[in-house]
Design a protein around this motif. Structure first.
Motif, short mmCIF file in Angstrom:
data_model
loop_
_atom_site.label_atom_id
_atom_site.label_comp_id
_atom_site.label_asym_id
_atom_site.label_seq_id
_atom_site.Cartn_x
_atom_site.Cartn_y
_atom_site.Cartn_z
N LYS A 332 26.21 55.18 70.33
CA LYS A 332 27.33 56.12 70.31
C LYS A 332 27.33 56.93 69.01
N GLN A 333 27.78 58.18 69.13
CA GLN A 333 27.76 59.09 67.98
C GLN A 333 28.64 58.60 66.85
N ASP A 334 29.83 58.05 67.18
CA ASP A 334 30.73 57.60 66.11
C ASP A 334 30.13 56.45 65.32
N LEU A 336 26.92 55.92 64.90
CA LEU A 336 25.84 56.51 64.11
C LEU A 336 26.40 57.22 62.88
N ASP A 337 27.43 58.02 63.07
CA ASP A 337 28.05 58.74 61.95
C ASP A 337 28.59 57.77 60.91
N SER A 371 19.82 59.41 65.53
CA SER A 371 19.57 59.87 66.89
C SER A 371 20.30 58.95 67.87
N LEU A 372 20.55 59.47 69.06
CA LEU A 372 21.13 58.66 70.14
C LEU A 372 20.09 58.36 71.23
#
Length: 693
Positions: A332-334, A336-337, A371-372
Motif C-alpha cells: 500500500k502507498q501509505d 511505503l510513504d 514501488s508498489l
C-alpha cells in the motif's frame, strides 16, 4: 642501498638517512621488524654523513600495531622499548613519515620520533582498549604530553582512529604532506629541521600539558562519571585512565613503571584474553571451509527489499550507505510513504548529531526508491530480500512470485528469524539461489548478520553473501537451518529458564539484575518491555493463561504504555511493579508451587548453562561451523559482554565438567529439558574444551 635484514633497508638521500620498513601486510611489530629497526637506527645514528633520519614504510600502511600473534608469549629480543630507546635517543633529528594507519605500537613508535609528517588520509590512534589492554610501550605517558590529558582520555578509552588533519590540529602531527609524495615531504622536512637548528623534541621531556592538569583531580572524576555507563564492566578503560593520571602526577619513568604494572595485570587477566579471542573469532567466522577463496562472486549492483517497515527500511539503509541502489516494494502507498519517511528521519537524526552531512542524507536517499509492484521493480535486481511477517504461507507465496519475476542468477533471500528456509526454497525452481539473510533490529545499527545456508544454497551465493556483508559493514556468521538458527535457538533456552524461575519465586527484576551484573545491557524482562509485550499477542485470542497475557490485558504492554513487567516514569525509568508481583504470586498459588529464595548464582547457572548446552547441540548437529562462531553471534546480536568472550568461551572458562555436572543436577530435579548434549558429555570424557573442536 643497505639491506639491514629481510624487512628493513637503510639508504642515504643526500644528508638524510631513510629507513624503509617493508613487512607485509601491515608492517606489524614482529621480531624481524623490531630487529631491523633497532639495527637500522643504530647504523644511521653512527653514520656521520647523515644529518637526520626519516622512518617510512612500504605497502598500504605505516606500522599498524603490534603482532597480536605474539601476545602472551615471551618477546624475542630486541624488545620494543629497546627499539624506542634507539629512536628517541638518536643524536640527530628523527622524522616519522606516516601513511595508512599508525595504531597501537605503531603510534607508540612514531611518538618516539622527534617529529611526525603524515599524508591527509592517514589515521592515528591507540586502540588497545578494544583488546582489553592499554598501550604498553609508553603510549599512556607520551600521548598526554603531546595532546593533553583530556584529549588522551578520549582517544585511549575509545580507541578512536584520529584523521591526520585533526592529529595536526592537536599537535600529534607536525606537518601534512601531499598524497603520494610522503617520502619527499618527510626528507624535505628533516632538512628544514636541521637547517633551522630545531631541538630534538623528546616527548618524554615535554611536561607543560601534564603539569597544567596537576592538582585537578576533577578532570578524571568528571570523565569517569560521564562515561560510567559506557565503561560498565570493562577493566581496560579504567586502567587507561589510571595511566593518564600517572602521566599527570608522576615523573616519566615512574609513570612508565605504573603503565607496565597495569599493562601486565590486563594482559594476564581474563577480560583481555576474552577480547583477544573475540578479535580473532570475528575474523575466523569469515572463513567457510568448503567455500574456496576463489569462488566466483555474483555482482550486486541493485537490490530489492520487500517490506518498508522497521526491518525492511533498516535493511535498505545498509545498502544505500554502501552506495548500492535499492528499491523497496510495499503493498500500500501509505505504508511505503511511511517507511520512506522513517528512513529519511533516521538519516536526518544521524546528520543532526554530526554522523553524516546533509549532502550525504540526500545522496543516500537518492539511492532508495519505492514501488508498489514487484513485477515492475524486481526484474533487474541482483538480490532481493524479503522482510515481511513471520508466516510460512506468506513467505512461500512471495518466493513463488519472485521465482517467476527475478532474472536468472539473482539471489533470493529471506530475513526470517527462524522459519525453515528449505521449505521456503522448495516453491522455487532455483533453490540454489535461496539463502537466509537474518538481519537484527534495528537493521541499520546492529552489526550481526546471520547468513543461513539451506540444503541447496550454492557456494557462489554463500561467497557473495559473506563478501556483501562485509561491504555493508556487518559481522557475518554462516549458520545452518534449524528452528531459531543459532542466536534465537540459544535465546529460547535462556528465556525458557527465566520464565520458569519466575514461577519458582524469583522476581523479573531479580533475574534482570543478575544478568545485568553479569554484563548484559539488560535482562530478558526489561528487554521484553522495551520490545513490547504485545508482539505476537492477539487480544481476541488471549485467555489469561500466562503472566504476559494478564499484563497485556491490563494494557501493560511495555515501555510504550508506561507499564509492563516494570512500572515506568515519564523518563521511562523502570522500577519494580507491585501489580506484576501480585500477578506472579497469583499464578504461583494457582499452580500449587512453593516459592523459594533464589540467589544470583543459581539464576546465572539456570539461565546461562542451558545456553552453553544448546550451543553444544548446535555444534553436534553441524548448524554452526565453530564454537567461536556461536560466540560471535551472541556478542554482536544479543549483547553478550565481549569481556566474557561468548557462551562457548565462557563455558570453557567455567569448565565443561562443571557445566555438565550442573546440567545433570538440573535434569535430575526438573526434567529432561536439561538433558546434557552428547557433545558436552564427550568433551568431558575426553578432557577437552569447545576450543579444541
Amino acid at each position: 642501498m643497505a639491506e639491514i635484514n629481510s624487512v628493513t633497508d637503510l639508504t642515504l638521500d643526500g644528508d638524510v638517512a631513510v629507513i624503509t620498513l617493508n613487512s607485509p601486510p601491515v608492517n606489524a611489530l614482529s621480531a624481524p621488524v623490531r630487529e631491523g629497526l633497532f639495527e637500522a637506527f643504530k647504523a644511521a645514528s653512527a653514520n656521520d654523513a647523515a644529518k637526520a633520519i626519516v622512518l617510512i614504510c612500504e605497502g598500504r600502511t605505516f606500522i599498524a600495531g603490534a603482532d597480536i600473534t605474539e601476545f602472551g608469549a615471551p618477546m624475542a629480543p630486541p624488545e620494543l622499548p629497546d627499539v624506542q630507546d634507539q629512536i628517541e635517543g638518536a643524536s640527530k633529528p628523527v622524522v616519522a613519515a606516516i601513511h595508512g594507519t599508525a595504531l597501537g605500537g605503531g603510534l607508540e613508535v612514531a611518538l618516539c620520533a622527534h617529529y611526525r609528517v603524515a599524508v591527509p588520509s592517514a589515521r592515528l590512534g591507540l586502540p588497545e582498549v578494544a583488546l582489553g589492554l592499554l598501550p604498553g610501550a609508553g603510549g599512556t605517558q607520551r600521548l598526554p604530553r603531546v595532546v593533553g590529558p583530556e584529549r588522551a582520555l578520549e582517544m585511549m578509552t575509545s580507541g578512536r582512529h584520529v584523521p591526520a588533519k585533526e592529529a595536526q590540529a592537536i599537535g600529534l602531527v607536525d606537518e601534512l604532506a601531499e598524497e603520494g609524495k610522503l617520502r619527499e615531504a618527510a626528507v624535505a622536512f628533516a632538512r628544514k629541521v636541521v637547517a633551522e637548528g630545531r631541538p630534538l623534541r623528546r616527548i618524554r621531556d615535554q611536561n607543560e600539558k601534564v603539569e597544567a592538569a596537576r592538582g585537578k583531580p576533577e578532570i578524571f572524576a568528571d570523565f569517569r562519571k560521564a562515561n560510567a555507563r559506557k565503561f560498565r564492566g570493562f577493566l581496560a578503560p579504567e586502567y587507561n585512565i589510571r595511566c593518564i593520571e600517572a602521566a599527570v602526577n608522576q615523573p616519566f619513568d615512574e609513570g612508565m613503571a605504573t603503565e607496565r604494572k597495569l599493562f601486565l595485570e590486563l594482559m594476564n587477566g581474563s577480560q583481555s584474553a576474552a577480547q583477544r579471542y573475540s578479535f580473532f573469532a570475528e575474523r575466523t567466522a569469515q572463513k567457510v571451509p568448503d567455500v574456496a577463496d576463489d569462488t566466483p562472486l555474483i555482482p550486486i549492483k541493485k537490490v530489492g527489499v520487500i517490506g518498508a517497515g522497521t526491518m525492511g527500511g533498516g535493511i535498505a539503509m545498509n545498502f544505500a550507505n554502501a552506495g548500492i541502489p535499492v528499491v523497496i516494494v510495499e503493498v500500500k502507498q501509505d505504508a511505503l510513504d511511511r517507511g520512506l519517511a522513517t528512513i529519511r528521519k533516521n538519516y536526518e537524526r544521524t546528520a543532526s548529531r554530526g554522523g553524516i552531512t546533509a549532502e550525504q542524507v540526500e545522496q543516500r536517499m537518492s539511492l532508495i526508491s519505492g514501488s508498489l509492484s514487484m513485477e515492475d521493480s524486481f526484474k533487474d535486481v541482483d538480490l532481493v530480500i524479503e522482510a515481511v511477517f513471520e508466516r510460512m504461507d506468506i513467505k512461500k507465496d512471495i518466493f513463488t512470485k519472485l521465482d517467476a519475476i527475478c532474472k536468472p542468477g539473482a539471489i533470493l533471500a529471506t530475513n526470517t528469524s527462524g522459519l525453515d528456509i528449505d521449505e521456503i526454497a522448495s516453491v522455487t525452481k532455483r533453490p540454489e539461489s535461496v539463502i537466509g539473510l537474518h538481519f537484527f533490529s534495528p537493521a541499520n545499527v546492529m552489526k550481526l548478520l546471520e547468513i543461513v545456508r539451506a540444503d541447496h544454497t550454492s557456494k557462489e551465493v554463500i561467497a557473495t553473501s559473506m563478501k556483501l556483508a562485509k561491504q555493508i559493514g556487518k559481522v557475518a556468521v554462516l549458520v545452518g537451518v534449524c528452528p531459531g538458527f543459532v542466536g534465537n535457538r540459544i535465546l529460547g533456552a535462556r528465556q525458557r529458564e527465566a520464565q520458569k524461575l519466575v514461577m519458582e519465586g524469583a522476581m523479573p527484576w531479580d533475574i534482570d539484575r543478575a544478568l545485568y551484573d553479569f554484563g548484559f545491557p539488560m535482562g530478558p524482562f526489561a528487554m521484553s518491555d522495551l520490545a513490547g509485550l504485545d508482539i505476537g499477542w492477539v487480544k481476541e485470542r488471549s485467555k489469561g493463561e500466562s503472566i504476559r497475557d494478564v499484563l497485556c490485558e491490563a494494557d501493560r504492554r511495555g515501555q510504550k504504555t508506561g507499564a509492563g513487567y516494570y512500572d515506568y516514569d515519564e523518563n521511562r525509568v523502570a522500577k519494580p511493579s507491585p501489580f506484576t508481583e501480585k500477578v506472579i504470586h497469583d499464578f504461583i498459588v494457582k499452580s500449587g508451587a512453593n516459592p523459594r529464595k533464589i540467589d544470583d548464582q543459581e539464576i546465572l547457572e539456570r539461565c546461562i548453562y542451558p545456553m552453553i548446552n544448546e550451543g553444544a547441540k548446535i555444534l553436534e548437529e553441524g548448524k554452526a561451523i565453530r564454537a567461536s562462531d556461536i560466540d560471535v553471534v551472541w556478542q554482536n546480536g544479543y549483547g553478550w559482554p565481549v569481556y566474557r568472550g561468548g557462551p562457548m568461551w565462557y563455558g570453557d572458562q567455567v569448565g565443561p565438567e562443571k557445566v555438565l555436572a550442573k546440567m545433570k543436577e538440573f535434569q535430575a530435579k526438573m526434567g529432561d529439558q536439561f538433558k546434557p548434549a552428547a557433545l558436552l558429555e564427550k568433551l568431558v570424557a575426553d578432557n577437552k574444551k569447545f576450543a579444541d573442536l
